[in-house]
Scaffold this motif. Structure first.
Motif: not given
Length: 328
Positions: A6-12, A17-18, A282-286, A315-320
């Motif tokens: 459903l949702i992924e975490l991206w960094r660099g 993660s998922a 995050a999933a309900i927002a989507a 500092l921005a470190t990642g995003e969903l």
């Protein structure tokens, strides 16, 4: 069927993660859209409090006790234990001639920062009214007085919980798959994600009979008083405010989330398998963007889904991100 990503975490620039899980959108006829396994059996936890509050209203107990829409919202709440919550629950119990000791939810420190600080600095122990489920339990006590049951209203075979189970099976269209003890000591009945979404669709299309009027009153109370359903800084409150009357939303422990969309006649339920609140929010927002309740640029979507994740220095470190195949 397996859980879907459903949702992924991206960094660099790499997927770190998922969050996998199950999500279902229903209307009055059945499933409209689904991801993962609609038949996955879950504990809805606090996401189902509006179902637990149905017997309070359709039995006539709420009207006999003169409950306000604020109190009906609290019956559906997982509140922060702020003064706006505790004052109202205390007044509710006082009006019934009951005391904090009549509750069976247990005590914990409130999530509200100001009230937590007040208790800590004064070396005062929290009481059961600070429990995030004290409004639900005040509702149970109100129903119990109407039914004439004994003091232990959280027992599975108590008239209050038998009424809740009957409502649960009627609303979901399922025989409960089992039950467990929730954090507040009340029974929590296991159903499928599809069954939970089906129940939310029933609240979205409540009908004109007595049960339908009860559904409508509870949804209207939640929408009218989002600050009582959760509290400042909480996803339920912030998302209902952002929806501007178009949706009632409620979270539950272990990453369950539901939504009721009266204008669309839709009910939504989701469960993130790893139990992470970050993933369910995050999933309900989507899904609310997908269903045109939120705009992608709405600040609440930025906060819970598309905005950057920041560390302690800001500092921005990642995003969903939405996983491939989850709605955009």
């Amino acid at each position: 069927m397996a859980a879907a990503e459903l949702i992924e975490l991206w960094r660099g620039g790499l997927r770190e993660s998922a969050h996998l899980g199950h999500a279902v959108i229903c209307d009055g006829k059945g499933i409209v859209e689904a991801w993962g396994d609609p038949g996955a059996v879950i504990f809805p936890r606090s996401s189902c409090k509006m179902i637990q509050a149905l017997p309070l209203v359709d039995s006539g107990a709420a009207d006999a006790a003169g409950l306000s829409s604020e109190e009906l919202a609290l019956a559906c709440a997982s509140h922060n234990g702020a003064e706006i919550h505790t004052r109202r629950v205390s007044a509710w119990l006082d009006r019934l001639g009951l005391a904090e000791s009549d509750l069976r939810c247990g005590a914990h420190l409130p999530n509200d920062p100001a009230e937590r600080r007040r208790l800590t600095c004064s070396e005062t122990a929290p009481c059961q009214i600070h429990n995030n489920c004290s409004g639900k339990h005040a509702g149970f006590l109100t129903l119990n007085r109407h039914l004439g049951g004994g003091a232990e209203y959280v027992e599975l075979d108590h008239p209050v919980q038998r009424a809740v189970r009957d409502a649960f099976e009627a609303e979901t269209g399922e025989t409960v798959a089992g039950w467990g003890i929730d954090g507040c000591s009340a029974p929590n009945f296991a159903v499928t994600v599809a069954g939970l979404a089906r129940a939310m669709a029933g609240f979205a299309q409540p009908g004109a009979d007595r049960r339908g009027q009860a559904r409508r009153r509870l949804v209207e109370a939640m929408i009218a008083h989002p600050e009582l359903v959760a509290g400042e800084g909480r996803a339920c409150t912030e998302m209902m405010r952002a929806a501007r009357g178009r949706a009632a939303l409620k979270t539950g422990a272990e990453a369950v989330f539901v939504a009721i969309l009266p204008e669309r006649g839709l009910g939504v339920a989701l469960k993130v398998a790893d139990g992470a609140t970050r993933g369910s929010e995050a999933a309900i927002a989507a899904l609310m963007v997908h269903l045109d309740i939120f705009d992608e640029k709405d600040p609440v979507v930025q906060k819970y889904l598309s905005g950057p994740l920041r560390n302690w220095r800001g500092l921005a470190t990642g995003e969903l991100r939405r996983a491939s195949g989850f709605p955009r």
